[in-house]
Design a protein around this motif. Sequence first.
Motif, PDB file in Angstrom:
ATOM      1  N   ASP A  14     122.503   8.634 -11.438  1.00 36.90           N
ATOM      2  CA  ASP A  14     121.314   7.781 -11.333  1.00 36.90           C
ATOM      3  C   ASP A  14     120.248   8.405 -10.440  1.00 36.90           C
ATOM      4  O   ASP A  14     119.055   8.327 -10.738  1.00 36.90           O
ATOM      5  N   ASN A  15     120.672   9.041  -9.352  1.00 35.34           N
ATOM      6  CA  ASN A  15     119.735   9.693  -8.439  1.00 35.34           C
ATOM      7  C   ASN A  15     119.023  10.856  -9.129  1.00 35.34           C
ATOM      8  O   ASN A  15     117.811  11.025  -8.995  1.00 35.34           O
ATOM      9  N   ILE A  16     119.786  11.647  -9.861  1.00 36.83           N
ATOM     10  CA  ILE A  16     119.211  12.793 -10.551  1.00 36.83           C
ATOM     11  C   ILE A  16     118.268  12.314 -11.649  1.00 36.83           C
ATOM     12  O   ILE A  16     117.177  12.856 -11.822  1.00 36.83           O
ATOM     13  N   TYR A  17     118.685  11.291 -12.366  1.00 32.31           N
ATOM     14  CA  TYR A  17     117.824  10.749 -13.426  1.00 32.31           C
ATOM     15  C   TYR A  17     116.491  10.277 -12.835  1.00 32.31           C
ATOM     16  O   TYR A  17     115.425  10.585 -13.362  1.00 32.31           O
ATOM     17  N   ALA A  18     116.554   9.543 -11.747  1.00 35.67           N
ATOM     18  CA  ALA A  18     115.327   9.014 -11.133  1.00 35.67           C
ATOM     19  C   ALA A  18     114.412  10.148 -10.666  1.00 35.67           C
ATOM     20  O   ALA A  18     113.199  10.101 -10.895  1.00 35.67           O
ATOM     21  N   ALA A  19     114.991  11.153 -10.035  1.00 33.88           N
ATOM     22  CA  ALA A  19     114.186  12.288  -9.568  1.00 33.88           C
ATOM     23  C   ALA A  19     113.571  13.030 -10.751  1.00 33.88           C
ATOM     24  O   ALA A  19     112.388  13.399 -10.721  1.00 33.88           O
TER      25      ALA A  19
END
Length: 160
Positions: A14-19
């Motif tokens: 989720d963090n990578i997707y958001a970034a």
Amino acid sequence: MRIPVQELVEMYKDNIYAAAFNICKSAADAEDVVQDTFLQYYMTKKEFDDEKHIRYWILRVAINKAKNIQSSFRRKNEMSLEDYVETLTFETPESRELFEEVMKLPEKYRVVIHLFYYEDYSVKEIAKILRTTESSVKVRLSRGRAKLKDALKEEWEDEQ
């Protein structure tokens, strides 16, 4: 140190997707970045010092991949920001407005604001991730905040 890919996927997808979405502004491209980032981790023979080092590394890889996609060609069937926002849920109308204004910022401000406020990284950590100086991160945060303040102030004044 190596962590199994499946564990990393659960912890950081989720963090990578958001970034990635912050840079690409495309759901499909952000999903590609997530997959490519974990694939690169799986294929690399690199040994990491600790989990924090792994997190920095995968975030750096994701940001680079997103930038490559963003600059490579105009993507077909790109989901517009408005369409993407419709798929999200927000606690308040104000948080939705804030998200939309953050997404309108130039990339250099948008990325540091995302990492600072949404990912809870410190200025020092952001500087490491983006391979820039702490003072540069502070300047970008300050200018990004000022742009947000101006944009939100205008919106709120228009509503009254």
